[in-house]
Design a protein around this motif. Structure first.
Motif, PDB file in Angstrom:
ATOM      1  N   GLY A 254       0.790  -1.228   0.000  1.00 47.79           N
ATOM      2  CA  GLY A 254       0.000   0.000   0.000  1.00 47.79           C
ATOM      3  C   GLY A 254       0.816   1.267   0.000  1.00 47.79           C
ATOM      4  N   VAL A 255       2.134   1.144  -0.088  1.00 47.11           N
ATOM      5  CA  VAL A 255       3.024   2.305  -0.164  1.00 47.11           C
ATOM      6  C   VAL A 255       3.715   2.258  -1.522  1.00 47.11           C
ATOM      7  N   PRO A 256       3.474   3.249  -2.412  1.00 43.20           N
ATOM      8  CA  PRO A 256       4.090   3.193  -3.748  1.00 43.20           C
ATOM      9  C   PRO A 256       5.607   3.237  -3.657  1.00 43.20           C
ATOM     10  N   ASP A 257       6.232   2.615  -4.656  1.00 44.01           N
ATOM     11  CA  ASP A 257       7.685   2.443  -4.625  1.00 44.01           C
ATOM     12  C   ASP A 257       8.438   3.763  -4.469  1.00 44.01           C
ATOM     13  N   ASN A 258       7.946   4.849  -5.083  1.00 44.99           N
ATOM     14  CA  ASN A 258       8.688   6.105  -5.002  1.00 44.99           C
ATOM     15  C   ASN A 258       8.670   6.711  -3.598  1.00 44.99           C
ATOM     16  N   LYS A 259       7.792   6.211  -2.726  1.00 46.41           N
ATOM     17  CA  LYS A 259       7.743   6.675  -1.337  1.00 46.41           C
ATOM     18  C   LYS A 259       8.093   5.561  -0.361  1.00 46.41           C
ATOM     19  N   ASP A 260       8.425   4.390  -0.905  1.00 52.47           N
ATOM     20  CA  ASP A 260       8.701   3.201  -0.095  1.00 52.47           C
ATOM     21  C   ASP A 260      10.206   3.051   0.070  1.00 52.47           C
ATOM     22  N   GLU A 261      10.684   3.175   1.307  1.00 54.02           N
ATOM     23  CA  GLU A 261      12.113   3.038   1.560  1.00 54.02           C
ATOM     24  C   GLU A 261      12.567   1.587   1.465  1.00 54.02           C
ATOM     25  N   CYS A 262      11.604   0.645   1.485  1.00 62.57           N
ATOM     26  CA  CYS A 262      11.906  -0.780   1.330  1.00 62.57           C
ATOM     27  C   CYS A 262      10.935  -1.339   0.281  1.00 62.57           C
ATOM     28  N   PRO A 263      11.129  -0.964  -1.007  1.00 63.23           N
ATOM     29  CA  PRO A 263      10.115  -1.267  -2.026  1.00 63.23           C
ATOM     30  C   PRO A 263       9.932  -2.743  -2.344  1.00 63.23           C
ATOM     31  N   THR A 264      10.871  -3.609  -1.982  1.00 59.01           N
ATOM     32  CA  THR A 264      10.741  -5.041  -2.315  1.00 59.01           C
ATOM     33  C   THR A 264      10.344  -5.885  -1.111  1.00 59.01           C
ATOM     34  N   VAL A 265      10.151  -5.242   0.048  1.00 55.89           N
ATOM     35  CA  VAL A 265       9.748  -5.980   1.257  1.00 55.89           C
ATOM     36  C   VAL A 265       8.519  -5.281   1.832  1.00 55.89           C
ATOM     37  N   ALA A 266       7.453  -6.045   2.032  1.00 52.88           N
ATOM     38  CA  ALA A 266       6.225  -5.458   2.565  1.00 52.88           C
ATOM     39  C   ALA A 266       6.477  -4.891   3.959  1.00 52.88           C
ATOM     40  N   GLY A 267       5.964  -3.694   4.197  1.00 54.17           N
ATOM     41  CA  GLY A 267       6.175  -3.057   5.493  1.00 54.17           C
ATOM     42  C   GLY A 267       4.969  -2.256   5.928  1.00 54.17           C
ATOM     43  N   ALA A 269       3.042   1.544   6.675  1.00 58.39           N
ATOM     44  CA  ALA A 269       2.988   2.913   6.172  1.00 58.39           C
ATOM     45  C   ALA A 269       3.707   3.869   7.108  1.00 58.39           C
ATOM     46  N   GLU A 270       3.538   3.661   8.431  1.00 56.15           N
ATOM     47  CA  GLU A 270       4.180   4.556   9.386  1.00 56.15           C
ATOM     48  C   GLU A 270       5.699   4.402   9.405  1.00 56.15           C
ATOM     49  N   MET A 271       6.195   3.309   8.812  1.00 55.84           N
ATOM     50  CA  MET A 271       7.642   3.088   8.703  1.00 55.84           C
ATOM     51  C   MET A 271       8.108   3.356   7.264  1.00 55.84           C
ATOM     52  N   ASN A 272       7.321   4.145   6.510  1.00 54.03           N
ATOM     53  CA  ASN A 272       7.642   4.450   5.106  1.00 54.03           C
ATOM     54  C   ASN A 272       7.830   3.189   4.273  1.00 54.03           C
ATOM     55  N   GLY A 273       6.983   2.179   4.570  1.00 54.12           N
ATOM     56  CA  GLY A 273       6.997   0.959   3.777  1.00 54.12           C
ATOM     57  C   GLY A 273       7.992  -0.081   4.227  1.00 54.12           C
ATOM     58  N   CYS A 274       8.702   0.153   5.330  1.00 49.84           N
ATOM     59  CA  CYS A 274       9.687  -0.822   5.820  1.00 49.84           C
ATOM     60  C   CYS A 274       9.091  -1.638   6.964  1.00 49.84           C
ATOM     61  N   PRO A 275       9.579  -2.888   7.148  1.00 49.26           N
ATOM     62  CA  PRO A 275       9.057  -3.745   8.221  1.00 49.26           C
ATOM     63  C   PRO A 275       9.666  -3.423   9.584  1.00 49.26           C
ATOM     64  N   SER A 285      15.700  -1.790   9.151  1.00 56.40           N
ATOM     65  CA  SER A 285      16.941  -1.288   8.544  1.00 56.40           C
ATOM     66  C   SER A 285      17.734  -0.404   9.497  1.00 56.40           C
ATOM     67  N   ASP A 286      17.054   0.169  10.518  1.00 55.61           N
ATOM     68  CA  ASP A 286      17.736   1.000  11.517  1.00 55.61           C
ATOM     69  C   ASP A 286      17.898   0.298  12.855  1.00 55.61           C
ATOM     70  N   ASP A 287      17.415  -0.936  12.942  1.00 53.27           N
ATOM     71  CA  ASP A 287      17.393  -1.678  14.200  1.00 53.27           C
ATOM     72  C   ASP A 287      18.581  -2.627  14.244  1.00 53.27           C
ATOM     73  N   GLU A 288      19.496  -2.372  15.188  1.00 56.26           N
ATOM     74  CA  GLU A 288      20.672  -3.234  15.297  1.00 56.26           C
ATOM     75  C   GLU A 288      20.319  -4.621  15.815  1.00 56.26           C
TER      76      GLU A 288
END
Length: 472
Positions: A254-267, A269-275, A285-288
């Motif tokens: 539900g987050v288009p690729d141009n606004k999705d920071e993780c366009p190939t992994v479902a995530g 919306a509040e994380m800009n498309g990242c899980p 991606s920011d979690d160690e």
């Protein structure tokens, strides 16, 4: 004049065919119709002719004018302001300078390459022109070649219609024939359409005239073929959906690729498309520690402090040995350790009135170095002191040099330079009376302390470097 009707008929047939072809090929052409006047007088010849440009506008005595349409031309745009014009003209010659002739027939075929200072179609009404070329002229039954030079002005009243005036100087190749001026006045019709991008849509109707496009989008392109023209497509090179303004949603979250920071992994919306696998509010991606929930302050990892010294392992330069926060989790020398160092340092001997360390003190200095190596994060300050014998400036210099000698020995013994500072204080900080030999001996000493101010600055610099590297 017996050839006049045949000439006009042939010219009109050729022009009609050329115009038809031009319209089919969508090429820009211009058809000119007008009258011409032939003048032999101002050509620099001998009498009965005159010098160049003499009586140039003497229309009554020198100009030969045939009433009605007597010149027809066809011009083809070349580009960058240049165009080629072919023209045919007829006239009747009864004036030759200051003499008369007996109604000789005149025919001319000319071709010139012209430059328009307007320099672009439909870019202004005032259009000065210069040109050069050549032609062939017949006077009665005699024909001869000419080199032509022309100047003129077109006055464009619309994009397709202009009034034109023109003067052509025709220089005869052969001295047996006569150079002359031909003046032209008439009208010009621009024909054909301009299609810069070659997409079959004329520029005047093309909303994107320099980029090939589709008729359904008024000449604008749809590069990715998704039915959304590029001007309205936020992702013009990737086929997408109308609901996302032409952008795809590869992972279907539900987050288009141009606004999705993780366009190939479902995530999310509040994380800009990242899980956020561990649900701790920090995208993976920011979690160690993406599979263990932890606070943001610890980069998504749970708190951990192996040596229980209150300094997290991630910040602890000595994670397995309890230390202090002020020393980045590493142990600091105790009062007892500093006292032990000073017991050694007070026994260091120097040559008389020199900064040279006596050889019997080298074992003592090595013992000091061994202790310092146990505290690799600590900055030690070496102080040089003297008694009051001698001048104050001399004592300050000697104490500074002796402290520097001790520092140099310790550096050579393996202590990093940035962990040692030194200074000489001369006679300014006595610990005993200088009035007795025993007191003066006690005042001649080397002491070791902790350089806390330098250490704090060093730690702050390291923390800033770590922050900067993390942000790169």
């Amino acid at each position: 004049m017996k050839h006049l009707n045949k000439f006009l008929l042939a010219s009109l047939c050729i022009l009609s065919f050329s115009t038809m072809q031009a319209q089919d090929d969508d090429n820009p052409w211009a058809l000119g119709l007008g009258i011409n006047a032939v003048d032999f007088f101002p050509t620099g010849e001998d009498a009965p002719l005159g010098g160049y440009f003499d009586e140039f506008f003497n229309t009554g005595d020198h100009w030969n004018i045939l009433p009605g349409v007597s010149r027809i031309s066809l011009a083809r745009n070349i580009g960058a302001g240049f165009y080629f014009e072919a023209a045919g003209s007829v006239n009747q010659i009864d004036k030759y300078g200051d003499e008369g002739w007996d109604n000789l027939s005149y025919y001319g075929l000319d071709g010139t390459f012209n430059y328009s200072f307007r320099n672009d179609a439909n870019a202004g009404w005032f259009d000065p022109v210069i040109g050069a070329g050549g032609g062939y002229t017949w006077i009665d039954e005699n024909g001869f070649g000419t080199v032509d030079g022309t100047v003129g002005i077109n006055f464009w009243f619309t994009d397709h219609f202009a009034l034109t005036v023109q003067t052509i100087y025709k220089h005869a190749f052969d001295d047996d024939f006569d150079s002359h001026f031909q003046h032209v006045a008439g009208i010009k019709f621009a024909m054909g359409g301009k299609d810069t991008d070659g997409d079959g849509i004329y520029d005047k109707d093309d909303e994107c005239p320099e980029v090939a496009g589709l008729e359904q989008f008024n000449g604008c392109p749809d590069s990715d073929g998704d039915g959304i023209e590029d001007r309205q497509d936020e992702c013009p090179n990737e086929a997408g959906l109308a609901q996302y303004n032409g952008c795809p949603d590869t992972d279907g979250d539900g987050v288009p690729d141009n606004k999705d920071e993780c366009p190939t992994v479902a995530g999310l919306a509040e994380m800009n498309g990242c899980p956020d696998a561990d649900g701790d509010g920090i995208k993976d991606s920011d979690d160690e520690c993406p599979n263990e929930a932890g606070p943001k302050e610890n980069n998504g990892c749970p708190w951990e402090d192996q040596d229980n010294d209150g300094v997290l392992d991630k910040d602890d330069e000595c994670p397995e040995v309890a230390g202090t926060a002020a020393n980045n989790g590493c142990p600091e020398p105790t009062v007892e350790v500093i006292e032990e160092l000073n017991e050694y340092s007070r026994t260091i001997l120097f040559d008389l009135d020199k900064a040279t360390i006596r050889s019997e003190s080298e074992e003592t200095l090595q013992a000091i170095a061994d202790i310092m190596k146990e505290y690799s994060n600590t900055i030690f300050h070496i102080e040089g002191h003297t008694d009051s014998t001698g001048s104050e400036s001399y004592n300050e210099k000697l104490s500074r040099e002796r402290a520097a000698s001790v520092r140099e020995f310790l550096v050579n013994a393996g202590i990093p330079e940035n962990r040692l500072t030194s200074e000489g204080y001369g006679e300014s900080q006595p610990i005993a009376s200088n009035n007795t030999a025993k007191g003066r001996q006690e005042n001649r000493r080397v002491e070791i302390s902790l350089d806390k101010e330098r250490e704090m600055k060093e730690n702050a610099t390291q923390e800033q470097d770590t922050t900067n590297q993390g942000g790169m």
